[in-house]
Design an enzyme around this catalytic site. Structure first.
Site, short mmCIF file in Angstrom:
data_model
loop_
_atom_site.label_atom_id
_atom_site.label_comp_id
_atom_site.label_asym_id
_atom_site.label_seq_id
_atom_site.Cartn_x
_atom_site.Cartn_y
_atom_site.Cartn_z
N SER A 25 0.98 -1.04 -0.46
CA SER A 25 -0.36 0.02 -0.28
C SER A 25 0.84 1.35 0.19
CB SER A 25 -1.04 0.25 1.57
OG SER A 25 -1.38 1.20 1.41
N TYR A 60 -2.28 5.40 -4.09
CA TYR A 60 -2.68 6.82 -4.14
C TYR A 60 -3.07 8.49 -4.89
CZ TYR A 60 -5.50 3.79 -0.47
OH TYR A 60 -6.47 2.95 0.41
N THR A 81 -5.69 3.21 -7.69
CA THR A 81 -6.89 2.80 -6.24
C THR A 81 -7.82 4.09 -6.81
OG1 THR A 81 -5.47 1.83 -4.89
CG2 THR A 81 -8.11 2.50 -4.05
N LYS A 138 -8.73 -0.05 -8.96
CA LYS A 138 -8.81 -0.72 -7.76
C LYS A 138 -10.92 0.03 -7.31
CE LYS A 138 -7.63 -2.70 -3.95
NZ LYS A 138 -8.18 -1.78 -2.54
N HIS A 160 -13.47 -1.52 -0.95
CA HIS A 160 -12.42 -0.89 0.53
C HIS A 160 -11.92 -1.86 1.57
CE1 HIS A 160 -9.12 1.82 0.06
NE2 HIS A 160 -9.24 1.86 1.28
#
Length: 418
Positions: free
Chosen positions: A136, A160, A186, A276, A300
């Site tokens: 992540s 992100y 994402t 995603k 999520h």
């Protein structure tokens, strides 16, 4: 009358099977876990409430998470008969490469707070099992250290798009340079969801030593010992910490994210790109037309919009629309290998596990993640054999019925007066 006799010593010896005691408490503890729910119980015992609730909880009333798990329970499986399943093949090709199993490890944030081995344990276990590991943006281990922990396996990076775009662009370049083969762009976090457990617990990064946290930690001194005697938490992207998780997310995320950002990242990223957080058929179609390599149907883990669509319910509709044009993966709510098999049968190319992996990590570090993968793998193989399919490609929608619980009300009908 039943004839009775005294037992013979030789017969008693045949019945007595004393096991040699295992002096390794961790190994004993993990061996007793037969399901992911068992690992969750162990994790809850060993982890302070705030850290456990960060993993276990979801947004607001946690309806999205509950519905996602219920959807997998509301499944009827339809086996065939008289098929040779002495061996089954669980190998899957996904996003341009192989996976030994039809699931991989999902991206999770702040992972070393759950247990100090963190992403290193996850990446190492994934590499040993031959499945992908996803780091992540908010991970607590650097891109380069994850690569070192899983040098020959498949590493994926979840991105992100931040307010400071250059931070995101630099992460993309670093992941590419480190040999990560897939990027998860994402799209479901323009702002942080309302994670009420975290707010009630005062969960912050780094954790604060208050009277409440000290009292909660008292029965779990090993957790604080590990935290305080290992390197300071470092994040894959954030250069500063301090505040609740929601505050950190809101500082990092940007609600202005758009399709233009996707185009920029595609130009920067040389490998497979997967979007995603897709939650409807229309967006799936648009992304297929744009030529992305795949999508992940995800809400999520129920951590963003509560009452969001259930990915498993959405899956067959999306696969019918775009399944021939791109690969469709799914996450949220997977707690059993049968959930993985049902998803593949309904058209998912791949599945991702998040909480299941973290429960294992909290229960026993790297050995706990190994146990998570072992449990799910055994369940996948056993379910396939009981369905009497010898490979994942033999699974079809005919093997699964999604039982109705949440039935949509037609919005074009006027309300009937009572």
């Amino acid at each position: 009358m039943v004839q009775r006799q005294l037992p013979r010593p030789a017969e008693l010896r045949e019945l007595v099977r004393f096991k040699r005691p295992d002096l390794d408490a961790r190994r004993r503890r993990l061996a007793s876990a037969l399901t992911i729910e068992d690992l969750r119980t162990l994790a809850k015992r060993r982890t302070p409430r705030a850290a456990f609730d960060y993993t276990d909880g979801a947004a607001e009333g946690e309806l999205s998470l509950g519905r996602a798990r219920q959807a997998f329970q509301d499944v009827e499986l339809h086996p065939s008969i008289l098929r040779d399943v002495s061996t089954v093949d669980t190998l899957r090709s996904v996003f341009g490469g192989p996976s030994a199993l039809p699931f991989g490890i999902a991206p999770t944030g702040f992972t070393r707070l759950m247990q100090t081995e963190g992403e290193i344990a996850g990446a190492g276990a994934a590499g040993a099992a031959g499945i992908p590991f996803t780091l992540s943006t908010l991970g607590t281990t650097s891109i380069e250290d994850v690569k070192a922990a899983n040098p020959h396996g498949r590493n994926w990076f979840q991105l992100y798009v931040m307010r400071d775009r250059e931070v995101s662009y630099d992460l993309v370049r670093r992941a590419a340079a480190a040999g990560f083969d897939t990027l998860f762009f994402t799209v479901d976090t323009p702002v942080a969801g309302a994670r009420l457990r975290d707010k009630r617990n005062g969960f912050s990064i780094p954790p604060q030593l208050t009277l409440r946290t000290v009292l909660d930690a008292a029965p779990r001194p090993w957790w604080w010992f590990d935290l305080l005697t290992t390197p300071t938490l470092e994040f894959a992207s954030l250069t500063s910490t301090g505040g609740t998780v929601g505050e950190l997310l809101d500082a990092a995320m940007d609600p202005s994210i758009s399709f233009d950002d996707l185009a920029i990242i595609r130009d920067l990223w040389p490998n497979k790109i997967v979007v995603k957080g897709v939650q409807n058929v229309e967006d799936s179609r648009r992304l297929a037309d744009l030529g992305v390599d795949g999508i992940v149907l995800s809400n999520h883990g129920g951590r963003q919009l509560d009452r969001a669509p259930v990915p498993f319910h959405l899956l067959p509709h999306v696969v019918r629309e775009v399944g021939s044009d791109l690969e469709v993966a799914i996450d949220t709510g997977i707690m059993n290998g049968a959930d993985v098999v049902a998803s593949v049968a309904l058209g998912a190319r791949f599945t991702l596990i998040g909480r299941a992996y973290l429960y294992g990590l909290m229960a026993g570090g790297r050995a706990g993640v190994d146990r998570t993968i072992e449990i799910l793998s055994d369940q996948v193989v056993r379910t396939m054999k009981l369905l009497q399919v010898a490979s994942l490609d033999e699974l079809t929608p005919a093997h699964v019925t999604q039982l109705a619980r949440l039935v949509p009300v037609r919005s074009d009908l006027a309300a009937v007066p009572v």
